[in-house]
Design an enzyme around this catalytic site. Structure first.
Site, PDB file in Angstrom:
ATOM      1  N   HIS A   1       0.798  -1.383  -0.110  1.00  0.00           N
ATOM      2  CA  HIS A   1       0.313  -0.026   0.082  1.00  0.00           C
ATOM      3  C   HIS A   1       0.600   1.503  -0.373  1.00  0.00           C
ATOM      4  CE1 HIS A   1      -3.749   2.177   0.645  1.00  0.00           C
ATOM      5  NE2 HIS A   1      -3.209   3.184   1.911  1.00  0.00           N
TER       6      HIS A   1
ATOM      7  N   HIS B   1      -9.953   3.813  -1.249  1.00  0.00           N
ATOM      8  CA  HIS B   1     -10.067   3.781  -0.315  1.00  0.00           C
ATOM      9  C   HIS B   1     -11.436   2.050   0.246  1.00  0.00           C
ATOM     10  CE1 HIS B   1     -10.349   4.606   4.515  1.00  0.00           C
ATOM     11  NE2 HIS B   1      -8.898   4.924   3.772  1.00  0.00           N
TER      12      HIS B   1
END
Length: 703
Positions: free
Chosen positions: A34, A81
């Site tokens: 990430h 998200h």
């Protein structure tokens, strides 16, 4: 997920000792997929990121571009998200909005527009509708409360997202050049000041959580990794940031997102080739007895880290107090390592650059994707039209965007529902300049599921066509590259093809890719998601007036770009079954669409996309204006090849002379509010009320 053994060995070799528990956790998060893009960074060199209008390119919290011919700067960024929005759709989506807005603040800009691209499983599944409702409510509540309009976006449904929805959010900000702030630390001796909400234990491990496949029990087991948003504090932070930048009190800034304080502060000093000494005890906290690791990695929202000169600390504290925000002087910039102390002990002591950029890249095997064979269905025209108009992917998305305030700020020129959003750009004095920016965002997972390279290329052309239909030229793009588990060769091969296709497509439309986000490991028990290259494209134009998509009823209809044949990736095949090759896409026709949109005889323009020409025509029909058109066959009516647009014009011949692309006669606009379409020997007729009712799928199921 603990620090991998191979990474632990690298860290120990660099440090000359075993890492402390806090260091191991910090490396685990900052070296996660990430944060470090370990599987995707080797592919990202495919993108062109420079032009004479790019002021700040990839690498900062947001990109900065100049509107040509003006002194106006815009920030542009996008983030995902995804995993949090599966576990907690409301807070996951809301904090996605909060994060991208703070990225905008980090550059010294004021946020002026949001756009969201949302992807869910099949709409007929109750769980997909539950996720959709929670995500839309979260985006609406957060964006509306902070006073930033959500002006554009897309909503798609595909069975590949059943166990892993995607929530991608983009933000545009505005600033003057003398207000520009970056995330690179400037001088040793400057203070690091934390402003905003108190730090709690929410969001712990969020970065590493976002770098794993979702498990079947993720909705319960991973809930602590989801941040909780407070939009009213974010609004105060927006205004406080504006004051701090106005008073020139900020030397550098970074918002606290993935990996919390550890991520923001180490990246800030690493970008400036500096170090830091941080006192974790000094961080203002909302929960008792927090340990060093929790303070360092919690992803509590609505927090900013500022570099401030010693002489300006009191002024920053005064601004924070005025806006009822917490404020802590947590350390200072140094010329040494990144050091964190807690209760008198050193818990982190490592080179900042090694923390932020030392993760080794992955060298993964990949399998090249193949296109499907041709096996087209042969439905009647009536069956095909009704199936495509009733699809959730072509349905009216009014249920979604009516929950967003899209006019706050008094800049919105084109509301959601048009091909692209339009925003007026005002001078700092508030005066109008008659300069507008246009914004389009999204992709079609049906396209990239069919052909990752070709579908991603088409995504760039489609978004550029949306801008062209508003008379706007591309200025810059940001992308959110979503994929499954890269350790699977077929998944990684599809992801790599998607990256190459999007890069080539953006090059073809002359749009530098100035920033973006990568989200991998979007796998669940249901399998991997389709390669999903969300593109947000920013454009500019002179003048506020555009023809719009609604028919006038007084002109002739032509198709700029001509008919297409292939049906690969189309809604028709998704609804009725079958397969086909993806259409050949010609990016050069985008300029022709723009020329048509700005032609003096043009009354209406609408691009061809999801659902093909059939849906384009249906969306143009109003109660007072309809169409009477004929096409050669079903593929001509349902191919989704982008780069084309239906134009209503009072002078088709003059339009042909003005555009450099095929122009095909379709028929005429009428004044009876009826869609009448012929293909071969079949004809289908639907009035405006019937079209509206067929396309109101979301309203019927969700209200």
């Amino acid at each position: 997920m603990p620090l991998a053994d191979s990474d632990r060995r690298l860290v120990a070799e660099e440090l000359g000792r075993d890492p402390t528990p806090a260091e191991a956790a910090l490396f685990e998060n900052l070296w996660s997929e990430h944060c470090a893009y370990r599987s995707s960074r080797p592919l990202l060199s495919a993108f062109d990121s420079e032009s004479e209008d790019v002021v700040v390119g990839p690498g900062d919290d947001a990109a900065v571009v100049r509107i040509p011919g003006t002194d106006q700067l815009l920030t542009f960024g996008v983030e995902s998200h995804n995993h949090p929005s599966y576990v907690d759709p409301y807070d996951g989506a809301a904090t996605g909005v909060g994060g991208i807005v703070r990225d905008t603040l980090s550059m010294g800009a004021y946020p002026i527009a949001l756009a969201d691209s949302l992807y869910f499983g099949d709409f007929d599944r109750e769980h997909s509708r539950y996720l959709l409702e929670g995500v839309v409510e979260g985006i609406g509540d957060y964006g509306n409360a902070i006073g930033v309009p959500t002006v554009a976006g897309s909503t798609q449904f595909h069975d590949g997202y059943e166990g892993n929805p995607l929530v991608n959010v983009a933000c545009v900000g505005r600033l003057d050049e003398d207000r520009l702030v970056t995330a690179a630390a400037k001088d040793a001796g400057n203070k690091l000041v934390l402003v905003g909400n108190a730090t709690g234990r929410d969001g712990l491990g969020g970065a590493s959580f976002a770098s794993e496949d979702l498990a079947e029990d993720a909705e319960t087991e991973d809930r602590p990794a989801v941040q909780v948003g407070d939009p009213y504090t974010e609004k105060l932070l927006v205004e406080a940031n504006e004051t701090l930048v106005d008073r020139d009190l900020v030397a550098a800034a970074r918002d606290l997102g993935a990996a919390g304080l550890g991520g923001a502060s180490s990246e800030l000093v690493a970008l400036g080739d500096k170090g830091a000494r941080i006192e974790l005890d000094a961080v203002h906290q909302r929960e008792p007895n927090m340990n060093a690791l929790e303070i360092l990695l919690a992803e509590s929202q609505e927090r900013m880290c500022y570099e401030v000169t010693p002489d300006d600390v009191d002024a920053v504290r005064e601004v924070a107090e005025r806006f009822d925000l917490g404020c802590s002087v947590i350390g200072e910039v140094t010329d040494g390592n990144y050091v964190c102390e807690f209760e008198g002990e050193t818990v982190v002591d490592a080179p900042a650059e090694f923390l932020a950029d030392g993760a080794p890249m992955n060298d993964l095997p990949m399998e090249d994707p193949t296109q499907p064979e041709t096996d087209r269905p042969t439905p009647s025209l009536e069956t095909a039209v009704d199936a495509v108009l009733a699809s959730p992917n072509t349905a009216s998305k009014e249920w979604v965007y009516r929950q967003y305030d899209h006019e706050v700020g008094l800049r919105t020129l084109q509301r959601p529902g048009e091909d692209a959003a339009g925003l007026a750009v005002h001078e700092a004095s508030g005066e109008d300049t008659e300069t507008a920016v246009a914004l389009s965002t999204g992709t079609s997972p049906g396209w990239t599921d069919c052909a990752p390279y070709e579908g991603a290329y088409a995504t760039a052309v489609e978004n550029a066509t949306n801008l062209a239909a508003q008379g706007a030229e591309p200025l810059a793009a940001v992308d959110c590259l979503n994929g499954g588990n890269p350790e699977k060769p077929d998944v990684y091969g599809g992801f790599a093809a998607m990256v190459d296709g999007l890069a080539d497509g953006c090059r073809a439309i002359d749009a530098p890719v100035v920033g973006g986000n990568v989200s991998l490991y979007n796998d669940s028990a249901a399998g991997p998601i389709p390669p999903t290259p969300t593109l947000a494209l920013l454009g500019h134009r002179e003048g506020y007036d555009t023809p719009g998509t609604a028919l006038d009823g007084a002109g002739d209809l032509v198709l700029v770009g001509g008919h297409a044949d292939a049906l690969g990736g189309s809604v028709l095949l998704q609804e009725l079954g079958g397969s086909d090759q993806f259409p050949d896409v010609d990016a050069s026709t985008v300029d022709a669409v723009r020329a048509a949109a700005t032609h003096e005889d043009t009354l209406a323009v609408h691009d061809v996309s999801d659902g093909g020409l059939a849906v384009t025509l249906a969306e143009m029909v109003t109660e007072d204006a309809g169409v009477d058109v004929a096409v050669p066959d079903l593929p001509a009516l349902f191919s989704e090849c982008p780069g084309r647009a239906v134009v209503e014009t009072t002078d088709p011949e003059a339009l042909r002379v003005a555009v450099d692309a095929p122009v095909v006669d379709l028929g005429a606009a009428t004044d009876d509010g009826t869609l009448s379409v012929s293909a071969g020997e079949e004809t289908v007729t639907r009035d405006a009320d019937a079209i509206r009712g067929t396309r109101a799928v979301l309203d019927r199921e969700l209200d």
